[in-house]
Design a protein around this motif. Sequence first.
Motif, PDB file in Angstrom:
ATOM      1  N   ILE A   4       0.859  -1.172   0.000  1.00 36.45           N
ATOM      2  CA  ILE A   4       0.000   0.000   0.000  1.00 36.45           C
ATOM      3  C   ILE A   4       0.899   1.226   0.000  1.00 36.45           C
ATOM      4  CG2 ILE A   4      -1.771   1.287   1.272  1.00 36.45           C
ATOM      5  CD1 ILE A   4      -2.780  -1.385   0.177  1.00 36.45           C
ATOM      6  N   SER A   5       0.576   2.207  -0.826  1.00 39.84           N
ATOM      7  CA  SER A   5       1.370   3.421  -0.945  1.00 39.84           C
ATOM      8  C   SER A   5       0.479   4.635  -0.711  1.00 39.84           C
ATOM      9  CB  SER A   5       1.984   3.489  -2.345  1.00 39.84           C
ATOM     10  OG  SER A   5       2.688   4.687  -2.506  1.00 39.84           O
ATOM     11  N   THR A   6       1.068   5.694  -0.220  1.00 48.35           N
ATOM     12  CA  THR A   6       0.346   6.939  -0.009  1.00 48.35           C
ATOM     13  C   THR A   6       0.484   7.808  -1.247  1.00 48.35           C
ATOM     14  OG1 THR A   6       0.805   6.865   2.344  1.00 48.35           O
ATOM     15  CG2 THR A   6       0.182   8.991   1.446  1.00 48.35           C
ATOM     16  N   LEU A   7      -0.615   8.429  -1.664  1.00 51.76           N
ATOM     17  CA  LEU A   7      -0.616   9.306  -2.828  1.00 51.76           C
ATOM     18  C   LEU A   7      -1.361  10.573  -2.443  1.00 51.76           C
ATOM     19  CD1 LEU A   7      -0.207   9.850  -5.894  1.00 51.76           C
ATOM     20  CD2 LEU A   7      -2.406   8.731  -6.247  1.00 51.76           C
ATOM     21  N   THR A   8      -0.688  11.696  -2.544  1.00 50.75           N
ATOM     22  CA  THR A   8      -1.325  12.976  -2.257  1.00 50.75           C
ATOM     23  C   THR A   8      -1.640  13.649  -3.584  1.00 50.75           C
ATOM     24  OG1 THR A   8      -0.039  13.186  -0.234  1.00 50.75           O
ATOM     25  CG2 THR A   8      -1.046  15.185  -1.082  1.00 50.75           C
ATOM     26  N   ILE A   9      -2.900  13.995  -3.777  1.00 44.20           N
ATOM     27  CA  ILE A   9      -3.309  14.659  -5.008  1.00 44.20           C
ATOM     28  C   ILE A   9      -4.123  15.897  -4.655  1.00 44.20           C
ATOM     29  CG2 ILE A   9      -3.314  12.539  -6.365  1.00 44.20           C
ATOM     30  CD1 ILE A   9      -6.399  12.573  -6.148  1.00 44.20           C
ATOM     31  N   LYS A  10      -4.200  16.795  -5.602  1.00 39.77           N
ATOM     32  CA  LYS A  10      -5.021  17.993  -5.436  1.00 39.77           C
ATOM     33  C   LYS A  10      -6.242  17.849  -6.335  1.00 39.77           C
ATOM     34  CE  LYS A  10      -1.146  20.920  -4.320  1.00 39.77           C
ATOM     35  NZ  LYS A  10      -0.391  22.134  -4.638  1.00 39.77           N
ATOM     36  N   ILE A  11      -7.420  17.920  -5.721  1.00 43.65           N
ATOM     37  CA  ILE A  11      -8.667  17.843  -6.475  1.00 43.65           C
ATOM     38  C   ILE A  11      -9.595  18.935  -5.963  1.00 43.65           C
ATOM     39  CG2 ILE A  11      -8.495  15.371  -6.954  1.00 43.65           C
ATOM     40  CD1 ILE A  11     -10.519  14.876  -4.716  1.00 43.65           C
ATOM     41  N   PRO A  12     -10.547  19.342  -6.774  1.00 51.66           N
ATOM     42  CA  PRO A  12     -11.513  20.344  -6.311  1.00 51.66           C
ATOM     43  C   PRO A  12     -12.292  19.824  -5.094  1.00 51.66           C
ATOM     44  CG  PRO A  12     -11.661  20.055  -8.687  1.00 51.66           C
ATOM     45  CD  PRO A  12     -10.763  18.974  -8.163  1.00 51.66           C
ATOM     46  N   HIS A  57     -10.078  -4.209  -1.315  1.00 54.64           N
ATOM     47  CA  HIS A  57     -10.289  -3.181  -0.310  1.00 54.64           C
ATOM     48  C   HIS A  57     -10.282  -3.722   1.108  1.00 54.64           C
ATOM     49  CE1 HIS A  57     -10.721  -0.304  -3.403  1.00 54.64           C
ATOM     50  NE2 HIS A  57     -11.707  -0.976  -3.963  1.00 54.64           N
ATOM     51  N   ASP A  58     -10.364  -5.019   1.278  1.00 58.14           N
ATOM     52  CA  ASP A  58     -10.249  -5.593   2.610  1.00 58.14           C
ATOM     53  C   ASP A  58      -8.840  -5.407   3.151  1.00 58.14           C
ATOM     54  OD1 ASP A  58     -12.864  -6.382   2.520  1.00 58.14           O
ATOM     55  OD2 ASP A  58     -12.416  -8.447   1.925  1.00 58.14           O
ATOM     56  N   GLU A  59      -7.872  -5.259   2.257  1.00 55.23           N
ATOM     57  CA  GLU A  59      -6.483  -5.125   2.657  1.00 55.23           C
ATOM     58  C   GLU A  59      -6.101  -3.689   2.990  1.00 55.23           C
ATOM     59  OE1 GLU A  59      -4.289  -6.684  -0.595  1.00 55.23           O
ATOM     60  OE2 GLU A  59      -5.156  -8.667  -0.427  1.00 55.23           O
ATOM     61  N   ILE A  60      -6.944  -2.733   2.672  1.00 54.38           N
ATOM     62  CA  ILE A  60      -6.602  -1.326   2.855  1.00 54.38           C
ATOM     63  C   ILE A  60      -6.912  -0.888   4.276  1.00 54.38           C
ATOM     64  CG2 ILE A  60      -7.135   1.026   2.127  1.00 54.38           C
ATOM     65  CD1 ILE A  60      -7.663  -0.086  -0.644  1.00 54.38           C
ATOM     66  N   ASP A  61      -5.935  -0.228   4.881  1.00 52.50           N
ATOM     67  CA  ASP A  61      -6.095   0.306   6.230  1.00 52.50           C
ATOM     68  C   ASP A  61      -6.886   1.608   6.137  1.00 52.50           C
ATOM     69  OD1 ASP A  61      -5.890   1.178   8.836  1.00 52.50           O
ATOM     70  OD2 ASP A  61      -3.787   1.744   8.684  1.00 52.50           O
ATOM     71  N   SER A  62      -8.070   1.620   6.692  1.00 52.76           N
ATOM     72  CA  SER A  62      -8.899   2.820   6.626  1.00 52.76           C
ATOM     73  C   SER A  62      -8.974   3.534   7.970  1.00 52.76           C
ATOM     74  CB  SER A  62     -10.306   2.450   6.146  1.00 52.76           C
ATOM     75  OG  SER A  62     -10.894   1.558   7.061  1.00 52.76           O
ATOM     76  N   GLN A  63      -8.027   3.264   8.847  1.00 54.92           N
ATOM     77  CA  GLN A  63      -8.034   3.901  10.163  1.00 54.92           C
ATOM     78  C   GLN A  63      -7.759   5.399  10.053  1.00 54.92           C
ATOM     79  OE1 GLN A  63      -8.849   2.360  13.093  1.00 54.92           O
ATOM     80  NE2 GLN A  63      -9.416   0.713  11.721  1.00 54.92           N
ATOM     81  N   SER A  64      -6.879   5.787   9.153  1.00 58.01           N
ATOM     82  CA  SER A  64      -6.525   7.191   9.005  1.00 58.01           C
ATOM     83  C   SER A  64      -6.854   7.635   7.591  1.00 58.01           C
ATOM     84  CB  SER A  64      -5.033   7.390   9.282  1.00 58.01           C
ATOM     85  OG  SER A  64      -4.673   8.726   9.035  1.00 58.01           O
ATOM     86  N   THR A  65      -7.866   8.475   7.470  1.00 62.69           N
ATOM     87  CA  THR A  65      -8.253   8.933   6.145  1.00 62.69           C
ATOM     88  C   THR A  65      -7.887  10.393   5.919  1.00 62.69           C
ATOM     89  OG1 THR A  65     -10.473   9.461   6.951  1.00 62.69           O
ATOM     90  CG2 THR A  65     -10.152   7.294   5.925  1.00 62.69           C
ATOM     91  N   GLU A  66      -7.199  10.994   6.888  1.00 62.25           N
ATOM     92  CA  GLU A  66      -6.789  12.381   6.750  1.00 62.25           C
ATOM     93  C   GLU A  66      -5.568  12.480   5.857  1.00 62.25           C
ATOM     94  OE1 GLU A  66      -8.510  15.018   7.961  1.00 62.25           O
ATOM     95  OE2 GLU A  66      -9.950  13.494   8.567  1.00 62.25           O
ATOM     96  N   GLU A  67      -5.483  13.569   5.112  1.00 64.97           N
ATOM     97  CA  GLU A  67      -4.340  13.778   4.241  1.00 64.97           C
ATOM     98  C   GLU A  67      -3.134  14.206   5.066  1.00 64.97           C
ATOM     99  OE1 GLU A  67      -5.246  16.509   1.121  1.00 64.97           O
ATOM    100  OE2 GLU A  67      -7.065  15.456   0.590  1.00 64.97           O
ATOM    101  N   GLU A  68      -1.970  13.666   4.703  1.00 65.05           N
ATOM    102  CA  GLU A  68      -0.735  14.058   5.355  1.00 65.05           C
ATOM    103  C   GLU A  68      -0.052  15.102   4.493  1.00 65.05           C
ATOM    104  OE1 GLU A  68       1.809  10.819   6.389  1.00 65.05           O
ATOM    105  OE2 GLU A  68       0.112   9.562   6.932  1.00 65.05           O
ATOM    106  N   ILE A  69       0.341  16.206   5.124  1.00 68.75           N
ATOM    107  CA  ILE A  69       1.021  17.270   4.394  1.00 68.75           C
ATOM    108  C   ILE A  69       2.490  17.230   4.785  1.00 68.75           C
ATOM    109  CG2 ILE A  69       1.199  19.755   4.041  1.00 68.75           C
ATOM    110  CD1 ILE A  69      -1.807  19.899   4.730  1.00 68.75           C
ATOM    111  N   GLU A  70       3.327  17.010   3.792  1.00 68.41           N
ATOM    112  CA  GLU A  70       4.757  16.950   4.049  1.00 68.41           C
ATOM    113  C   GLU A  70       5.331  18.357   4.016  1.00 68.41           C
ATOM    114  OE1 GLU A  70       6.962  14.110   1.769  1.00 68.41           O
ATOM    115  OE2 GLU A  70       5.245  12.760   1.695  1.00 68.41           O
ATOM    116  N   GLN A  71       6.127  18.686   5.037  1.00 71.99           N
ATOM    117  CA  GLN A  71       6.763  19.986   5.102  1.00 71.99           C
ATOM    118  C   GLN A  71       8.038  19.959   4.270  1.00 71.99           C
ATOM    119  OE1 GLN A  71       5.358  22.612   6.615  1.00 71.99           O
ATOM    120  NE2 GLN A  71       3.633  21.260   7.085  1.00 71.99           N
TER     121      GLN A  71
END
Length: 95
Positions: A4-12, A57-71
């Motif tokens: 599983i990988s994290t992907l940050t995208i910008k959407i409306p 989708h059973d394998e996806i961790d849905s505990q944290s759905t907030e976006e992470e902002i990298e400084q």
Amino acid sequence: MSEISTLTIKIPLELKEKIRASALENELSLSAEVCKRLESSFQPPAKTSKKHAAVHHDEIDSQSTEEEIEQPLSQKELKKLRQLLKDGVKSSKKK
């Protein structure tokens, strides 16, 4: 088990709210809903099924759905990184 990988995208914001509403309706996390929709976009229309999507989708961790902002790196961190890279190049030339 797939990685599983994290992907940050910008959407409306409006699109994000539509996805969130659909996720609630389908009883999925925001991430699982997006994954399901992306996976289905790569499948021919006749082969898309809920059973197929649910397996992944059973394998996806849905505990944290907030976006992470990298400084961004600070000037001090950038300077240290440049020095480490410079030192690494020097040591590899000596070998």
